[in-house]
Design a protein around this motif. Structure first.
Motif, short mmCIF file in Angstrom:
data_model
loop_
_atom_site.label_atom_id
_atom_site.label_comp_id
_atom_site.label_asym_id
_atom_site.label_seq_id
_atom_site.Cartn_x
_atom_site.Cartn_y
_atom_site.Cartn_z
N MET A 1 0.85 -1.19 0.00
CA MET A 1 0.00 0.00 0.00
C MET A 1 0.89 1.25 0.00
O MET A 1 1.77 1.35 0.84
CB MET A 1 -0.85 -0.01 1.29
CG MET A 1 -2.27 0.44 1.06
SD MET A 1 -3.06 0.75 2.63
CE MET A 1 -3.97 -0.74 2.86
N ILE B 1 -3.20 5.33 1.10
CA ILE B 1 -3.57 5.60 2.50
C ILE B 1 -4.40 6.89 2.59
O ILE B 1 -5.43 6.95 3.26
CB ILE B 1 -2.31 5.75 3.40
CG1 ILE B 1 -1.48 4.47 3.38
CG2 ILE B 1 -2.67 6.16 4.81
CD1 ILE B 1 -1.94 3.37 4.28
N ILE C 1 -6.15 12.99 7.85
CA ILE C 1 -4.83 12.60 8.35
C ILE C 1 -3.75 13.44 7.70
O ILE C 1 -3.90 13.91 6.57
CB ILE C 1 -4.51 11.09 8.17
CG1 ILE C 1 -4.53 10.68 6.69
CG2 ILE C 1 -5.45 10.22 8.97
CD1 ILE C 1 -3.95 9.28 6.46
N TYR D 1 0.37 4.97 9.40
CA TYR D 1 -0.64 3.99 8.97
C TYR D 1 -0.05 3.00 7.97
O TYR D 1 -0.35 1.82 8.00
CB TYR D 1 -1.85 4.71 8.33
CG TYR D 1 -2.80 5.29 9.33
CD1 TYR D 1 -3.56 4.45 10.15
CD2 TYR D 1 -2.97 6.67 9.46
CE1 TYR D 1 -4.45 4.98 11.07
CE2 TYR D 1 -3.86 7.20 10.39
CZ TYR D 1 -4.59 6.36 11.19
OH TYR D 1 -5.47 6.86 12.10
N ASP E 1 1.78 0.41 9.88
CA ASP E 1 0.83 -0.46 10.58
C ASP E 1 0.16 -1.43 9.61
O ASP E 1 0.08 -2.63 9.86
CB ASP E 1 -0.28 0.36 11.25
CG ASP E 1 0.22 1.11 12.47
OD1 ASP E 1 1.32 0.79 12.95
OD2 ASP E 1 -0.50 2.01 12.94
N PHE E 2 -0.34 -0.88 8.51
CA PHE E 2 -1.13 -1.70 7.58
C PHE E 2 -0.27 -2.74 6.88
O PHE E 2 -0.74 -3.83 6.57
CB PHE E 2 -1.86 -0.82 6.55
CG PHE E 2 -3.01 -0.07 7.15
CD1 PHE E 2 -3.72 -0.60 8.23
CD2 PHE E 2 -3.41 1.15 6.65
CE1 PHE E 2 -4.78 0.08 8.80
CE2 PHE E 2 -4.47 1.85 7.21
CZ PHE E 2 -5.16 1.32 8.29
N GLY F 1 2.19 -4.39 8.23
CA GLY F 1 2.27 -5.50 9.18
C GLY F 1 0.95 -6.26 9.27
O GLY F 1 0.94 -7.50 9.22
#
Lengths: 93, 493
Positions: free
Chosen positions: A1, A6, A17, A25, A28-29, A31
């Motif tokens: 991504m 995002i 954001i 993000y 995080d995404f 993972g």
């Protein structure tokens, strides 16, 4: 991504954001999606769907008669902005 | 230990001080609901004394633990308690901050609902009114029930009463800690992926997730509608059973509530309760704490000695449950969180147009984890990705459900540990995945709808509680209570 995706996602989710937050993000995404992608290894037909709904088309008689307006005050009391008996909303179009 | 101390000093007291001491004589941690009920009938204690005791315990302990976020004024106290009264009449309870009691503030520990007062009663509130329950207040939780540590609350984190440097688990960390520290006799929480059972395990109390459809969700703030359940926290399996039996009413105002007749068809098919199945390969995954697995094996050995037959079962799809859950759940979250729009109720942050109002309200009202899940849910549902994630996960959810339901043709109970670890320190687990893994053993039964219970299973070398997790066929909660009482007895020996 990528970062653009995002930012697009945040737009769809109606969340503002910053560019910096988008980087967070993204990490995080990556993972999370890496973990979620483990299901791609399972070979499963969509038609194998197992019926789990125990309640279907739950119907009941529409026989409770409420006095008109009996909930109005309590509901409007929670509204940020009202106009008489209406919720106040900014012009949509 | 504490109870022994109280009893010992009690004998040394003069009769005058005994009278003064009377209102502190009840220790919620060492009594049962049935015992309290009998004492309330005989007049040995009064409901107002129990409520006072609860409120004193909260003033004494809550500063450190932060389990209770609001003590309600004017707690209901029944006029008279008789044999005809509900077993729960006049007994102090706390409820997670996502169940509605008309007129009371209820926030799901989120800034987006900071000032919100419930405009209608949950089914739980209706049952409490009929049963003349003494509702003490609201208990802390992760924001919108999203979390496994109770750190994301707008009211600050709840601490584990066993060790306040450690997390109580989540998202129902408040109710778990309130019961574990004796602030109330019992509590209600909600469980979408383990949010009752995991904190119960980490705090050393009993926590139970009923079958989906057994307890009405009317007036429970929806997080993930196909997974959400309401259930009890208690000091014993017997208490959990009493509470469950009170709240498991059919509700015509919840379209997913299952009729008692339909529940009975499952109960009639599943009478035996002697064979425990263990999904062995699932347990021996990476990331399970060694002493958790050791404790589990020892505890199961004790059940074997008690006459239970133990068999290993192969559930090859079970290991995919957590990934499936983290697709289905955020997808439903993204839809359910859309209702907080800043127009009808809750926080309102102004903007130039209606879209800006939505954005400003959500951006300012939600914390990081809620935003993360809304975004993730939006992603797995978005065109181009929904086949790969949402629909695939839904198909897999069906296959896992079939796998579990078929497993119950051969076994009466499935046993695992409740959580892969004991209570960990604040800040020890930070990245989302390691926190999500806390629910690895509990999520399967939210996906499948089966009832499940976590029961204390002793403590480790640091005094931290372990939890034993049993699940049963649909609507066979009674099996959980039967085996649970056996388990409780054998662990105490």
């Amino acid at each position: 991504m990528n970062k653009e995706e995002i930012l697009k996602l945040a737009e769809l989710a109606r969340i503002n954001i910053t560019e910096e937050e988008a980087d967070g993000y993204k990490k995080d995404f990556e993972g999370i999606l890496n973990y979620l992608n483990s299901i791609q290894s399972v070979d499963i037909e969509f038609s194998q769907f197992y019926e789990t709904n125990l309640t279907k088309n739950s119907m009941r008689d529409d026989d409770k008669i409420y006095d008109s307006g009996s909930f109005t005050d309590v509901l409007l009391a929670e509204a940020p902005e009202i106009d008489g008996d209406y919720f106040k909303v900014k012009k949509v179009l | 230990m504490r109870n022994k101390f109280i009893r010992k000093s009690h004998y040394k007291m003069t009769w005058q001080s005994q009278v003064l001491f009377k209102k502190y004589m009840i220790n919620f941690k060492t009594t049962t609901i049935t015992e309290l009920h009998k004492k309330l009938i005989s007049g040995e204690v009064s409901s107002s004394e129990l409520v006072q005791q609860s409120k004193s315990a909260i003033s004494e302990k809550n500063g450190d633990i932060n389990a209770i976020i609001e003590v309600f004024d004017g707690t209901f106290i029944p006029e008279k308690i008789t044999e005809k009264s509900s077993l729960l009449a006049g007994i102090p309870v706390a409820v997670k901050d996502n169940i509605l009691f008309k007129g009371h503030t209820v926030t799901a520990a989120s800034n987006i609902l900071a000032e919100y007062k419930a405009t209608y009663n949950s089914k739980i509130a209706d049952i409490f009114n009929t049963s003349e329950v003494s509702l003490i207040g609201r208990a802390n939780m992760d924001e919108m029930a999203m979390g496994t540590t109770t750190e994301t609350s707008r009211y600050g984190s709840t601490k584990n009463p066993v060790d306040i440097t450690r997390v109580p688990g989540g998202s129902s960390g408040g109710p778990a800690a309130a019961v574990a520290s004796g602030m109330v006799m019992y509590a209600l929480g909600s469980d979408t992926g383990g949010s009752i059972r995991q904190p119960a395990s980490l705090c050393g109390v009993v926590g139970m997730k009923p079958s989906y459809g057994a307890v009405s969700r009317r007036g429970l703030m929806a997080m993930s509608s196909s997974l959400d359940t309401i259930g009890p926290f208690a000091n014993s399996v017997e208490d959990a059973e009493i509470i469950f039996n009170e709240i498991a009413e059919y509700d015509e105002l919840d379209a997913t509530s299952v009729s008692l007749e339909k529940r009975a068809t499952y109960q009639d098919k599943n009478k035996n309760n002697k064979i425990i199945g263990i999904p062995r390969s699932f347990l021996e995954m990476d990331g399970i704490q060694n002493d958790v697995l050791e404790n589990f094996n020892k505890s199961i050995e004790k059940m074997k000695n008690l006459g239970y037959e133990i068999i290993d079962i192969d559930l090859p799809l079970l290991k995919h449950s957590l990934a499936v859950y983290y697709i289905v759940q955020p997808a439903e979250v993204s839809s359910n969180m859309a209702r907080y729009d800043g127009i009808r109720y809750g926080l309102h942050k102004d903007g130039d147009n209606i879209l800006d109002i939505y954005k400003n309200t959500k951006t300012s009202g939600y914390g990081d984890e809620v935003k993360r899940r809304i975004m993730l849910g939006t992603y797995v549902l978005s065109s181009g990705y929904s086949d790969e994630y949402y629909y695939k996960a839904n198909a897999l959810r069906g296959a896992i459900t079939r796998e579990i339901h078929e497993a119950f043709n051969n076994v009466d109970i499935i046993a695992t540990p409740t959580a892969p670890s004991t209570a960990f320190k604040f800040g020890e687990k930070k990245d989302p995945i390691s926190l999500y893994l806390e629910d690895v053993f509990t999520v399967p039964y939210n996906l499948t709808g089966n009832p499940a219970i976590s029961i204390p299973s002793g403590v480790n070398n640091d005094g931290l509680p372990f939890g034993m997790h049993f699940s049963a066929p649909m609507f066979c909660e009674k099996k959980l209570f039967e085996i649970g009482k056996d388990f409780e007895n054998i662990i105490k020996q």
